[in-house]
Every structure is written in structure tokens, then in C-alpha cells.
Design a protein around this motif. Sequence first.
Motif, PDB file in Angstrom:
ATOM      1  N   ALA A 102     -32.087  34.449   0.573  1.00 22.11           N
ATOM      2  CA  ALA A 102     -31.130  34.217   1.659  1.00 22.11           C
ATOM      3  C   ALA A 102     -30.887  32.722   1.870  1.00 22.11           C
ATOM      4  O   ALA A 102     -29.744  32.295   2.059  1.00 22.11           O
ATOM      5  N   LYS A 103     -31.951  31.926   1.849  1.00 22.33           N
ATOM      6  CA  LYS A 103     -31.785  30.476   2.004  1.00 22.33           C
ATOM      7  C   LYS A 103     -30.998  29.891   0.841  1.00 22.33           C
ATOM      8  O   LYS A 103     -30.137  29.024   1.038  1.00 22.33           O
ATOM      9  N   SER A 104     -31.280  30.367  -0.358  1.00 26.34           N
ATOM     10  CA  SER A 104     -30.576  29.866  -1.542  1.00 26.34           C
ATOM     11  C   SER A 104     -29.086  30.192  -1.478  1.00 26.34           C
ATOM     12  O   SER A 104     -28.243  29.341  -1.773  1.00 26.34           O
ATOM     13  N   VAL A 105     -28.761  31.415  -1.074  1.00 27.42           N
ATOM     14  CA  VAL A 105     -27.356  31.805  -0.938  1.00 27.42           C
ATOM     15  C   VAL A 105     -26.694  30.954   0.146  1.00 27.42           C
ATOM     16  O   VAL A 105     -25.566  30.470  -0.027  1.00 27.42           O
ATOM     17  N   GLY A 106     -27.402  30.731   1.246  1.00 28.85           N
ATOM     18  CA  GLY A 106     -26.860  29.892   2.320  1.00 28.85           C
ATOM     19  C   GLY A 106     -26.557  28.485   1.839  1.00 28.85           C
ATOM     20  O   GLY A 106     -25.505  27.917   2.167  1.00 28.85           O
TER      21      GLY A 106
END
Length: 120
Positions: A102-106
Motif C-alpha cells: 500500500a505504501k509503495s502504491v501510494g
Amino acid sequence: MSHLYILLTILFTVYGQIIIKWQVGLAGAFPQNSIDKVHFIVKLLLNPWVLSSFACAFLAALSWMAAMTKLPLSYAYPFMSLAFVLVMFLSALFFKEPVTLAKSVGLILIVLGIIVSSQG
């Protein structure tokens, strides 16, 4: 040169965030007692590393003012989001904080947003 001012603003800002996290982590848990809380905060405020982060915040402000003399705010400000990207990578490196999907996609969305906003 104006992009260098933005880069310096970002680097000074990120330095300050990483240093504060590091020093707060070393200081231990935030006390429950009011007097101990004051002592805890004062000790941090007098810490040379924390003071260096305040100095970098001031330098970041100066760099930002220089950038604002050259660039429109609506163009320059999205680049400040790169601080999120750097902080995430450095927090993973130095503090072993997890880099989730999720952090990477963000972060990918942040970078794409910077690219799109810088085009027009």
C-alpha cells in the motif's frame, strides 16, 4: 537554479524529519508525569542533533523563499511531495520500518502526480 532550491528544501526537510525520529527514539517513551514531560521535551530541545534539525528547517525555509522568487507556487509545491518518498525509503533503511504494498502504491501515485502536475 530554481530547481536546486526546491531540492535543497526537500533535503533539509527530510534531514530534519529523520533526525527528529532518531533522537526521539533514543530518548525513550514519552513520560506520563507532567514534570517529566517538560524535562523530556527540554532535554530534546537542547540536544545538538535536534538543534541541527531546527537549523535545517530554517535553511529549508530560506531555500523555499529563493525558489518562490523564481517559480510559481502551483508548479513548485508538488515537488515537496518527494519528501514523502525519501522519508519512506530512509525510514525503512535506518529504522527498519516496513515498506508495504500500500505504501509503495501510494508513493508511485505521488510520483505520477508530480510528473503530471509539472507538465502543465
